[in-house]
Design an enzyme around this catalytic site. Structure first.
Site, PDB file in Angstrom:
ATOM      1  N   LYS A 254     -10.814   5.055  22.694  1.00 41.81           N
ATOM      2  CA  LYS A 254      -9.371   5.209  22.656  1.00 41.81           C
ATOM      3  C   LYS A 254      -8.697   5.706  21.576  1.00 41.81           C
ATOM      4  O   LYS A 254      -7.751   6.635  21.588  1.00 41.81           O
ATOM      5  CB  LYS A 254      -8.848   3.906  23.274  1.00 41.81           C
ATOM      6  CG  LYS A 254      -9.511   3.133  24.528  1.00 41.81           C
ATOM      7  CD  LYS A 254      -8.851   1.940  24.934  1.00 41.81           C
ATOM      8  CE  LYS A 254      -9.763   1.699  26.135  1.00 41.81           C
ATOM      9  NZ  LYS A 254      -9.258   0.399  26.505  1.00 41.81           N
TER      10      LYS A 254
ATOM     11  N   ARG B  89      -8.158   3.671   4.377  1.00 42.27           N
ATOM     12  CA  ARG B  89      -9.347   3.924   3.737  1.00 42.27           C
ATOM     13  C   ARG B  89      -9.279   3.279   2.367  1.00 42.27           C
ATOM     14  O   ARG B  89     -10.447   2.660   1.714  1.00 42.27           O
ATOM     15  CB  ARG B  89      -9.336   5.400   3.255  1.00 42.27           C
ATOM     16  CG  ARG B  89     -10.521   5.976   2.712  1.00 42.27           C
ATOM     17  CD  ARG B  89     -10.551   7.578   2.595  1.00 42.27           C
ATOM     18  NE  ARG B  89     -11.479   7.912   1.490  1.00 42.27           N
ATOM     19  CZ  ARG B  89     -12.772   8.168   1.558  1.00 42.27           C
ATOM     20  NH1 ARG B  89     -13.233   7.845   2.738  1.00 42.27           N
ATOM     21  NH2 ARG B  89     -13.359   8.483   0.445  1.00 42.27           N
ATOM     22  N   GLY B  90      -7.878   2.882   1.811  1.00 44.23           N
ATOM     23  CA  GLY B  90      -7.887   1.978   0.715  1.00 44.23           C
ATOM     24  C   GLY B  90      -8.572   0.658   0.795  1.00 44.23           C
ATOM     25  O   GLY B  90      -9.014   0.134   0.028  1.00 44.23           O
ATOM     26  N   GLU B  91      -8.697   0.160   2.191  1.00 43.07           N
ATOM     27  CA  GLU B  91      -9.309  -1.094   2.480  1.00 43.07           C
ATOM     28  C   GLU B  91     -10.584  -1.037   2.197  1.00 43.07           C
ATOM     29  O   GLU B  91     -11.352  -2.073   1.452  1.00 43.07           O
ATOM     30  CB  GLU B  91      -8.999  -1.538   3.992  1.00 43.07           C
ATOM     31  CG  GLU B  91      -7.637  -2.237   4.035  1.00 43.07           C
ATOM     32  CD  GLU B  91      -7.341  -3.642   3.526  1.00 43.07           C
ATOM     33  OE1 GLU B  91      -8.523  -4.403   3.470  1.00 43.07           O
ATOM     34  OE2 GLU B  91      -6.311  -3.695   3.428  1.00 43.07           O
TER      35      GLU B  91
ATOM     36  N   LEU C 281       6.869  -9.285  17.365  1.00 44.53           N
ATOM     37  CA  LEU C 281       7.077  -7.866  17.595  1.00 44.53           C
ATOM     38  C   LEU C 281       6.482  -7.226  16.259  1.00 44.53           C
ATOM     39  O   LEU C 281       6.650  -7.795  15.394  1.00 44.53           O
ATOM     40  CB  LEU C 281       8.442  -7.447  17.894  1.00 44.53           C
ATOM     41  CG  LEU C 281       9.057  -7.884  19.241  1.00 44.53           C
ATOM     42  CD1 LEU C 281      10.543  -7.488  19.281  1.00 44.53           C
ATOM     43  CD2 LEU C 281       8.294  -7.247  20.416  1.00 44.53           C
TER      44      LEU C 281
ATOM     45  N   ARG D 286       1.676   3.851  -4.936  1.00 43.54           N
ATOM     46  CA  ARG D 286       1.606   5.408  -4.636  1.00 43.54           C
ATOM     47  C   ARG D 286       2.126   6.320  -5.468  1.00 43.54           C
ATOM     48  O   ARG D 286       2.078   7.420  -5.403  1.00 43.54           O
ATOM     49  CB  ARG D 286       2.443   5.607  -3.195  1.00 43.54           C
ATOM     50  CG  ARG D 286       1.700   5.069  -2.005  1.00 43.54           C
ATOM     51  CD  ARG D 286       0.713   5.913  -1.442  1.00 43.54           C
ATOM     52  NE  ARG D 286      -0.323   5.048  -0.632  1.00 43.54           N
ATOM     53  CZ  ARG D 286      -1.319   5.242  -0.083  1.00 43.54           C
ATOM     54  NH1 ARG D 286      -1.701   6.508   0.071  1.00 43.54           N
ATOM     55  NH2 ARG D 286      -2.189   4.473   0.776  1.00 43.54           N
TER      56      ARG D 286
ATOM     57  N   SER E 266       6.613  -4.893  13.147  1.00 42.24           N
ATOM     58  CA  SER E 266       7.597  -4.888  12.175  1.00 42.24           C
ATOM     59  C   SER E 266       8.678  -5.821  11.852  1.00 42.24           C
ATOM     60  O   SER E 266       9.258  -6.056  10.756  1.00 42.24           O
ATOM     61  CB  SER E 266       8.610  -3.568  12.464  1.00 42.24           C
ATOM     62  OG  SER E 266       7.934  -2.430  12.172  1.00 42.24           O
TER      63      SER E 266
ATOM     64  N   SER F  99       0.797  -1.188   0.139  1.00 45.11           N
ATOM     65  CA  SER F  99      -0.271  -0.056   0.078  1.00 45.11           C
ATOM     66  C   SER F  99       0.824   1.266  -0.012  1.00 45.11           C
ATOM     67  O   SER F  99       0.378   2.273  -0.230  1.00 45.11           O
ATOM     68  CB  SER F  99      -1.021   0.050   1.267  1.00 45.11           C
ATOM     69  OG  SER F  99      -0.132  -0.192   2.361  1.00 45.11           O
ATOM     70  N   HIS F 100       2.071   1.167   0.274  1.00 43.99           N
ATOM     71  CA  HIS F 100       2.930   2.156   0.349  1.00 43.99           C
ATOM     72  C   HIS F 100       4.140   2.258  -0.280  1.00 43.99           C
ATOM     73  O   HIS F 100       5.304   2.625  -0.104  1.00 43.99           O
ATOM     74  CB  HIS F 100       3.186   2.850   1.904  1.00 43.99           C
ATOM     75  CG  HIS F 100       2.256   3.281   2.477  1.00 43.99           C
ATOM     76  ND1 HIS F 100       1.139   2.537   2.914  1.00 43.99           N
ATOM     77  CD2 HIS F 100       1.782   4.519   2.593  1.00 43.99           C
ATOM     78  CE1 HIS F 100       0.263   3.375   3.320  1.00 43.99           C
ATOM     79  NE2 HIS F 100       0.442   4.401   3.242  1.00 43.99           N
TER      80      HIS F 100
ATOM     81  N   ALA G 288       4.326   6.035   4.451  1.00 45.83           N
ATOM     82  CA  ALA G 288       4.348   5.336   5.691  1.00 45.83           C
ATOM     83  C   ALA G 288       5.378   6.135   6.519  1.00 45.83           C
ATOM     84  O   ALA G 288       6.289   6.948   5.973  1.00 45.83           O
ATOM     85  CB  ALA G 288       4.826   3.846   5.532  1.00 45.83           C
TER      86      ALA G 288
HETATM   87  P1  NDP Z   1      -1.582  -2.256  10.268  1.00 38.84           P
HETATM   88  O1  NDP Z   1      -3.079  -2.260  10.708  1.00 38.84           O
HETATM   89  O2  NDP Z   1      -1.168  -2.803   9.127  1.00 38.84           O
HETATM   90  O3  NDP Z   1      -0.463  -1.909  11.270  1.00 38.84           O
HETATM   91  C1  NDP Z   1       0.842  -2.016  11.130  1.00 38.84           C
HETATM   92  C2  NDP Z   1       1.700  -2.235  12.400  1.00 38.84           C
HETATM   93  O4  NDP Z   1       1.208  -3.182  13.003  1.00 38.84           O
HETATM   94  C3  NDP Z   1       2.815  -2.534  11.689  1.00 38.84           C
HETATM   95  O5  NDP Z   1       3.804  -2.016  12.453  1.00 38.84           O
HETATM   96  C4  NDP Z   1       2.942  -4.005  11.751  1.00 38.84           C
HETATM   97  O6  NDP Z   1       3.938  -4.843  11.704  1.00 38.84           O
HETATM   98  C5  NDP Z   1       2.147  -4.022  13.162  1.00 38.84           C
HETATM   99  N1  NDP Z   1       1.332  -5.579  13.123  1.00 38.84           N
HETATM  100  C6  NDP Z   1       0.391  -5.984  12.335  1.00 38.84           C
HETATM  101  N2  NDP Z   1       0.113  -7.094  12.843  1.00 38.84           N
HETATM  102  C7  NDP Z   1       0.627  -7.556  13.965  1.00 38.84           C
HETATM  103  C8  NDP Z   1       0.752  -8.774  14.846  1.00 38.84           C
HETATM  104  N3  NDP Z   1      -0.072  -9.712  14.761  1.00 38.84           N
HETATM  105  N4  NDP Z   1       1.689  -8.522  15.884  1.00 38.84           N
HETATM  106  C9  NDP Z   1       2.338  -7.476  16.011  1.00 38.84           C
HETATM  107  N5  NDP Z   1       2.341  -6.333  15.467  1.00 38.84           N
HETATM  108  C10 NDP Z   1       1.575  -6.329  14.312  1.00 38.84           C
HETATM  109  O7  NDP Z   1      -1.421  -0.549   9.435  1.00 38.84           O
HETATM  110  P2  NDP Z   1      -2.444   0.331   9.243  1.00 38.84           P
HETATM  111  O8  NDP Z   1      -3.115  -0.169   7.922  1.00 38.84           O
HETATM  112  O9  NDP Z   1      -3.224   1.074  10.048  1.00 38.84           O
HETATM  113  O10 NDP Z   1      -1.232   1.575   8.382  1.00 38.84           O
HETATM  114  C11 NDP Z   1      -0.446   1.174   7.183  1.00 38.84           C
HETATM  115  C12 NDP Z   1       0.488   2.169   6.822  1.00 38.84           C
HETATM  116  O11 NDP Z   1      -0.438   3.469   6.201  1.00 38.84           O
HETATM  117  C13 NDP Z   1       1.507   2.736   7.848  1.00 38.84           C
HETATM  118  O12 NDP Z   1       2.912   2.860   7.354  1.00 38.84           O
HETATM  119  C14 NDP Z   1       0.925   4.458   8.175  1.00 38.84           C
HETATM  120  O13 NDP Z   1       2.164   5.224   8.305  1.00 38.84           O
HETATM  121  C15 NDP Z   1       0.509   4.637   6.836  1.00 38.84           C
HETATM  122  N6  NDP Z   1      -0.497   5.679   6.575  1.00 38.84           N
HETATM  123  C16 NDP Z   1      -0.079   6.874   6.247  1.00 38.84           C
HETATM  124  C17 NDP Z   1      -0.781   8.142   6.160  1.00 38.84           C
HETATM  125  C18 NDP Z   1      -0.396   9.361   5.781  1.00 38.84           C
HETATM  126  O14 NDP Z   1      -0.933  10.157   5.542  1.00 38.84           O
HETATM  127  N7  NDP Z   1       1.219   9.467   5.688  1.00 38.84           N
HETATM  128  C19 NDP Z   1      -2.278   7.921   6.631  1.00 38.84           C
HETATM  129  C20 NDP Z   1      -2.458   6.548   6.922  1.00 38.84           C
HETATM  130  C21 NDP Z   1      -1.934   5.469   7.107  1.00 38.84           C
HETATM  131  P3  NDP Z   1       4.548  -5.512  10.217  1.00 38.84           P
HETATM  132  O15 NDP Z   1       4.508  -4.268   9.172  1.00 38.84           O
HETATM  133  O16 NDP Z   1       5.642  -6.417  10.590  1.00 38.84           O
HETATM  134  O17 NDP Z   1       3.211  -6.424   9.943  1.00 38.84           O
END
Ligand code: NDP
Length: 339
Positions: A231, A187-189, A306, A52, A308, A47-48, A124
């Protein structure tokens, strides 16, 4: 079977830089964007990644981002703040320029903040977090977006998807990093569910009248919801306060007014905080880095992973085997170059 091409990180980065250069981006803007989008693709954050590029070019064509901006870092005023003016360009170019000053201040003072104003952010946040943890500092990064999320208990889009990211440096392994939107999903989801003709899970969205909906079409006309109910709503509001109002930049509703659409990348400010764990722990028993390792081991010891770790595994795979691109992705990159 779908054919896949493998490219090196360097080759993909050069290709994206060439696309941006052909579209009139200067080296600071095109280089910074190419670096973060390549990193997204490398780490399997589809997605990033190259996805993009299209939105980046569309925002540039609409004149909503200054692709020839030369960001400026204000002279040191002796405070813990580093101020960068992105001059209407991408936040990532301003971040790269201001990073050395942020690191130097955080080391000297124990903590420091980088304020980036007048920027577009569509990437991201973890690339910025990791650039700071690479210097042995902890980091928090946040920015608003545009109004697409209703506050918990509300009915209309008002907050942004407002991403929040944190990083903790580790000496012998990849940093601890999390990075997510404060909306229940990107939002893309919702758009992907619409295209696939699938209903949304409950609790994701409201329709235009403010009623809960699982219909993606109705959700796109209405509002998404924050993660974690009240929250997430409060954390998202904090981001509007800290990374918009406090730094004298646009809030998510103001961004939407300014752009008039959610099809272009948002323009606003960004707040980046850097902390020296050694400075905070000074005079107390125990090395903060060693104590953090014990904490991570206990978490992993329960079978949890963890945040990432998936990304770092993907990064190692890309380094060993190259970044895999589908035939249509390769064709799209070639089309962008010749458009
Ligand atoms: P997710 O809901 O996919 O969550 C991502 C984070 O949670 C990552 O660090 C991921 O690590 C971690 N994670 C996921 N599953 C687990 C798990 N089971 N246990 C532990 N950690 C977990 O992210 P979003 O969809 O909310 O966001 C995606 C991206 O969109 C982000 O990078 C954000 O910065 C970006 N974004 C940017 C915006 C902008 O305006 N610039 C606006 C909104 C979002 P891992 O990657 O290793 O899976």
């Amino acid at each position: 079977m779908m054919s896949v091409t493998r490219v090196t990180t360097e080759a993909l980065q050069q290709q994206i830089e060439a696309i941006f250069a052909a579209a009139g981006f200067n080296a600071a803007q095109g280089g910074a964007m190419a670096r973060v989008l390549t990193a997204g693709e490398r780490d399997h954050c589809k997605s990033h990644g190259i996805y993009r590029i299209e939105g980046t070019l569309r925002t540039a064509m609409a004149g909503k981002v200054n692709v020839s901006a030369e960001p400026v870092v204000a002279p040191d005023d002796g405070s813990a703040l580093v101020r960068a003016d992105a001059k209407g360009g991408f936040a990532n170019a301003a971040f790269e320029l201001a990073l050395p000053a942020l690191v130097e201040k955080a080391r000297r003072l124990g903590m420091a903040a980088l304020v980036i104003n007048d920027c577009t952010h569509l990437a991201a946040l973890w690339p910025e977090v990791e650039a700071i943890t690479a210097h042995g500092l902890a980091a928090m990064v946040m920015c608003p977006s545009y109004a697409t999320v209703a506050p918990t208990g509300g009915t209309k889009p008002f907050l942004g998807t407002n991403p929040f990211a944190f990083g903790w440096p580790r000496q012998d392994s990849d940093p601890y990093v999390f990075d997510f939107a404060t909306s229940v999903a990107a939002r893309g989801e919702v758009e992907l569910h619409r295209r696939a003709g699938k209903q949304l899970p409950e609790g994701w969205a409201l329709d235009a009248e403010g009623n809960p909906t699982t219909d993606p079409e109705a959700a796109l006309q209405g509002a998404m919801l924050p993660f974690g109910g009240h929250k997430g709503s409060a954390i998202s509001t904090m981001i509007e306060l800290m990374a918009a109002i406090m730094i004298g930049d646009m809030t998510s509703p103001e961004v939407l007014d300014y752009l008039g659409t959610t099809t272009l990348a948002p323009r606003h400010g960004e707040l980046i905080l850097a902390f020296s764990p050694e400075a905070f722990a000074r005079g107390r028993a125990g090395d903060p880095f060693a104590r953090a390792e014990a904490l991570f081991e206990a978490i992993i010891g329960q079978g949890a992973r963890l945040p990432s770790q998936r990304r770092f595994r993907a990064r190692a795979e890309s380094a060993a085997e190259g970044i895999s691109l589908t035939e249509s992705e390769t064709a799209q990159l070639e089309r962008f170059l010749t458009q």
